[in-house]
Scaffold this active site. Structure first.
Site, PDB file in Angstrom:
ATOM      1  N   GLU A 280       0.835  -1.199   0.000  1.00  0.00           N
ATOM      2  CA  GLU A 280       0.000   0.000   0.000  1.00  0.00           C
ATOM      3  C   GLU A 280       0.875   1.257   0.000  1.00  0.00           C
ATOM      4  OE1 GLU A 280      -4.181  -0.070   1.886  1.00  0.00           O
ATOM      5  OE2 GLU A 280      -2.942   0.932   3.365  1.00  0.00           O
ATOM      6  N   GLU A 283       2.096   1.739  -3.394  1.00  0.00           N
ATOM      7  CA  GLU A 283       1.001   2.222  -4.241  1.00  0.00           C
ATOM      8  C   GLU A 283       0.801   3.725  -4.033  1.00  0.00           C
ATOM      9  OE1 GLU A 283      -2.750   0.193  -3.626  1.00  0.00           O
ATOM     10  OE2 GLU A 283      -3.799   1.491  -5.046  1.00  0.00           O
ATOM     11  N   CYS A 300      -8.165  -2.042   4.134  1.00  0.00           N
ATOM     12  CA  CYS A 300      -8.045  -3.180   5.069  1.00  0.00           C
ATOM     13  C   CYS A 300      -9.386  -3.617   5.617  1.00  0.00           C
ATOM     14  CB  CYS A 300      -7.200  -2.812   6.273  1.00  0.00           C
ATOM     15  SG  CYS A 300      -5.663  -2.072   5.865  1.00  0.00           S
ATOM     16  N   SER A 320      -7.295   1.910  -2.288  1.00  0.00           N
ATOM     17  CA  SER A 320      -6.111   1.104  -2.617  1.00  0.00           C
ATOM     18  C   SER A 320      -6.557  -0.255  -3.142  1.00  0.00           C
ATOM     19  CB  SER A 320      -5.267   0.918  -1.358  1.00  0.00           C
ATOM     20  OG  SER A 320      -4.384  -0.164  -1.534  1.00  0.00           O
ATOM     21  N   LYS A 359     -15.419  -9.700   8.252  1.00  0.00           N
ATOM     22  CA  LYS A 359     -14.364 -10.551   7.678  1.00  0.00           C
ATOM     23  C   LYS A 359     -14.934 -11.891   7.207  1.00  0.00           C
ATOM     24  CE  LYS A 359     -10.592  -8.044   8.120  1.00  0.00           C
ATOM     25  NZ  LYS A 359      -9.843  -7.623   6.927  1.00  0.00           N
ATOM     26  N   GLU A 362     -16.104 -10.992   3.870  1.00  0.00           N
ATOM     27  CA  GLU A 362     -14.963 -10.743   2.973  1.00  0.00           C
ATOM     28  C   GLU A 362     -14.377 -12.057   2.465  1.00  0.00           C
ATOM     29  OE1 GLU A 362     -11.211  -9.417   4.725  1.00  0.00           O
ATOM     30  OE2 GLU A 362     -11.019  -7.929   3.137  1.00  0.00           O
ATOM     31  N   GLU A 367     -13.892 -12.965  -5.462  1.00  0.00           N
ATOM     32  CA  GLU A 367     -12.546 -12.626  -5.949  1.00  0.00           C
ATOM     33  C   GLU A 367     -11.447 -13.050  -4.980  1.00  0.00           C
ATOM     34  OE1 GLU A 367     -15.081 -10.551  -5.426  1.00  0.00           O
ATOM     35  OE2 GLU A 367     -14.455  -8.707  -4.425  1.00  0.00           O
ATOM     36  N   CYS A 505     -10.403  -1.791  14.788  1.00  0.00           N
ATOM     37  CA  CYS A 505     -10.688  -3.228  14.971  1.00  0.00           C
ATOM     38  C   CYS A 505     -10.778  -3.632  16.438  1.00  0.00           C
ATOM     39  CB  CYS A 505      -9.618  -4.062  14.291  1.00  0.00           C
ATOM     40  SG  CYS A 505      -9.331  -3.561  12.594  1.00  0.00           S
TER      41      CYS A 505
END
Lengths: 575, 151
Positions: A280, A283, A300, A320, A359, A362, A367, A505
């Site tokens: 990141e 990037e 994230c 990102s 999560k 996710e 993908e 988190c």
């Protein structure tokens, strides 16, 4: 501030004006029972459990919503109060599925404790409970209306903290119910699965989808090589699940416990947090130097990604392309790891322990699959679920010895440790980006202005001679402020960190129950203590990450990195 | 059609009730659909869940298609205790539908409502804007036949 003098249960008390009767009593060690009340949330006073008797006042008054007055004489436990309180709880129970022993919230349920504390041995009212359908058609959250007591906490969090307004109170009178908009099941068109609703639910009406059985099953399958990764925020909160003080750092004991549970290898998501910073950070440098799209926004947090896909599809190219640390780990666990360990990727079963319910969603995104057949992460457990497994196994956590994480995803840095707190990803990124761009060591590693529970935080960093502004937001209602600026093209920032949950988190939807701002602050303090205690505090100095690039990935943003560690987002609003 | 209706109103959250009321009257099936909710929420910049909450709170509103005449029987306690007859049952038998259903010719929809504010004159029911008090079996049949004439 003026002080107010009053009497509560024959005790003379003196508290600041505007204090509620509830808080005043608490300050003097007298706890008035509550049900709909939750620290940090709006006062709803709709359950009426906290009613008290005030001299000279005809009816009973709710203590949570009534401020103290000079000379007030309050009785919190008169026979009239006790009778009313008991009646209220009995009425709630008469419309509730009271099979407590088989409830997910057994022994953690506020209604159950309340009934016990009030001495309700039998219910004078017949049951009028009628079973309704359970909403569990998503990978993350289960809504069981049979247990709902309509306290409104979840609606408050969803509307006022997250600003997502997925949940609402529908209907009226006896037919009042908490439901998702249009009475639909929760789905990824409108819910981010952040789990804050589950976090504040006093009963078992909203919980994470329990996946512990899947993990037990894999652990006892001799053909499976079961590995687990643990997120940064779990080590400062798991203690609460196993009777340790709030904020206790339990890293070593946690690893030992997971070895006892039967995991073949116990790895640290902090490792891929460091890797995230490398990818990141590079990037960001690339976007800044090549005139790319700015501000860049972090990726994230899966709750934030869903929110952006649902409500800000027009700014997705600001986010990102890096996968989250969980998914970077998953991609490596199904590619690099089997290669290095001499295993067939099909035999590797990957478990994550996360502070997060989103999560779970996710990991199920299509993908997130290196082989395009099976998910990279097989099962995601929350901190609470890991706590449950430790209890199921009968582990005496307190007396465990400490064990380090396994290699090759075991060495980590302070930069990764702080990913769990709001502002942590930004601080970690700055530590690396500053040194890579300016080619000199950063003088002070601590960016105190990015820490803490304030909604939006800002800092300025010197990158290659020019000052660059960065911002951090936590909760989706704060994210909205920064997203609107980005949408309108008025954002003054180069880099923005967004975390869905209050506090980041450490305050995630899968964390131990009873998370309030006080608890969040303790977990945050432990997080930064952990960072300060580590020898390595910058991601780019992690020797295992350096070795991973040398042996396997070759270079940041390279071809293999692109294939394994980066992803794309989709517009869910106009689909 | 809703677009024109909305544009008469200022974009103020306070006007939600007025908008819902007019929307329901104007629409042919006398209900507010999911798409209407989305459009209204979007127009007022408020969450769809907020519109759903308001809509589901008032028995005057419906999110399901309804007939030309909406019969709402009060189910609150004063009407219940002042009834010699079961108002709902009589209407159900007369029209051949159950509560929350619409007749096949789309003339009548039968619903419950909460208090209509005429407790001293119970049992009561409302048909569209009109309230009928002191209901008896004969009176109910007479009222219904009046509406049937208009069909």
């Amino acid at each position: 501030m003026n002080m107010v003098n009053l009497t509560i249960n024959n005790v003379k008390v003196s508290v600041k004006e505007d204090t509620s009767i509830l808080q005043a009593a608490k300050q003097y060690s007298m706890n008035i029972p509550t049900l709909c009340y939750y620290e940090d949330l709006n006062i709803k006073s709709d359950c009426r459990v906290c009613v008290v008797e005030i001299d000279g006042k005809k009816g009973l008054t709710s203590a949570c919503s009534t401020p103290v007055r000079e000379g007030m004489v309050v009785n919190t436990n008169s026979p009239r109060v006790l009778n009313a309180r008991k009646t209220i709880v009995e009425l709630i129970l008469s419309n509730h599925d009271t099979n407590c022993t088989t409830c997910v919230k057994n022994m953690k349920c506020e209604l159950q404790s309340l009934a016990r504390n009030l001495g309700i041995d039998e219910n004078r009212f017949p049951s009028v409970f009628e079973k309704c359908d359970i909403d569990d058609n998503n990978p993350a959250i289960v809504r069981n209306p049979n247990l709902c007591i309509k306290c409104g906490r979840c609606v408050d969090v969803c509307n006022n903290v997250q600003g997502t307004s997925v949940l609402a109170i529908l209907g009226r009178g006896h037919e009042t119910r908490v439901s998702a908009v249009f009475d639909e099941d929760l789905n990824d068109d409108f819910c981010t699965f952040c789990g804050q609703c589950a976090s504040v639910c006093p009963v078992g009406a909203i919980t994470e989808k329990d996946d512990t059985d899947l993990v037990w099953h894999a652990l006892t399958d001799p053909k499976k090589h079961v590995i687990v990764q643990v997120a940064p925020a779990v080590r400062v909160s798991l203690g609460e699940e196993v009777n340790q003080a709030i904020g206790t750092i339990v890293t070593g004991k946690m690893v030992t416990a997971m070895k006892i549970l039967g995991f073949d290898q116990v790895f640290d998501t902090d490792f891929t947090a460091d890797l995230t910073i490398i990818e990141e950070g590079n990037e960001l440098i690339q976007r800044v130097t090549n005139g790319g799209i700015l501000p860049m926004m972090t990726s994230c947090c899966p709750g934030w990604i869903s929110y952006a896909e649902q409500r800000y599809p027009d700014i997705l190219d600001h986010i990102s392309s890096c996968k989250s640390p969980q998914q970077m780990f998953g991609a490596l666990a199904k590619s690099y790891y089997p290669q290095k360990a001499g295993l067939d990727p099909k035999d590797v079963f990957v478990v994550s322990v996360m502070p997060c319910t989103a999560k779970k969603y996710e990991a199920k995104r299509e993908e997130m699959s290196v082989d395009e057949n099976s998910p990279d992460i097989d099962v995601v457990l929350t901190t609470r679920e890991l706590g449950k497994m430790i209890k199921q196994m009968g582990i005496n956590f307190e007396n465990l010895k400490e064990t380090p994480f396994d290699s090759p995803f075991g060495i980590t840095t302070g930069a990764a440790a702080i990913f769990g707190a709001t502002g942590g990803v930004m601080e970690a990124a700055i530590r690396t980006v500053y040194e890579v761009v300016n080619k000199k060591p950063l003088e002070s590693l601590d960016f105190k202005e990015l820490r803490g529970l304030e909604g939006i935080k800002e800092a300025e960093v010197n990158l290659g001679g020019s000052m660059v502004k960065v911002a951090v937001a936590h909760t989706l209602s704060m994210a909205k402020v920064l997203c609107d600026q980005v949408r309108e093209g008025t954002s003054p920032y180069a880099f923005i960190e967004i975390m869905t949950c209050p506090g980041g988190c450490i305050g995630g939807g899968g964390q131990p129950y009873g998370t309030t701002n006080k608890v969040r602050q303790e977990r945050i303090d432990s997080t930064y203590r952990l960072d300060a205690s580590m020898t390595l505090r910058k991601s780019h100095e992690n020797p295992e990450v350096i070795a991973l690039y040398k042996d396997f990935l070759k270079e940041p943003l390279g071809e293999l990195s692109h294939h394994l560690l980066h992803t794309h987002y989709s517009d869910r609003k106009n689909k | 059609m809703l677009k024109e209706l909305l544009e008469k109103y200022e974009k103020k959250e306070d006007l939600l009730l007025e908008i819902l009321l007019e929307c329901q009257v104007v629409k042919s099936d006398h209900f507010i659909s999911k798409d209407d909710i989305k459009e209204i929420a979007d127009y007022l910049s408020i969450p769809e869940s907020k519109v759903c909450s308001v809509l589901s709170f008032y028995t005057f509103f419906s999110d399901k298609p309804r007939g030309k005449y909406i019969i709402q029987v009060c189910k609150d306690i004063p009407c219940y205790i002042s009834s010699d007859v079961n108002v709902l049952n009589i209407i159900e038998k007369e029209l051949g539908i159950r509560v929350n259903e619409t007749t096949s010719n789309k003339q009548f929809t039968l619903e419950y409502t909460s208090c209509l504010g005429c407790c001293e004159a119970g049992p009561v029911m409302r048909i569209n804007d009109k309230i009928y008090t002191h209901l008896t079996a004969d009176k109910i049949k007479a009222i219904l036949s009046e509406y049937r004439v208009y069909m």
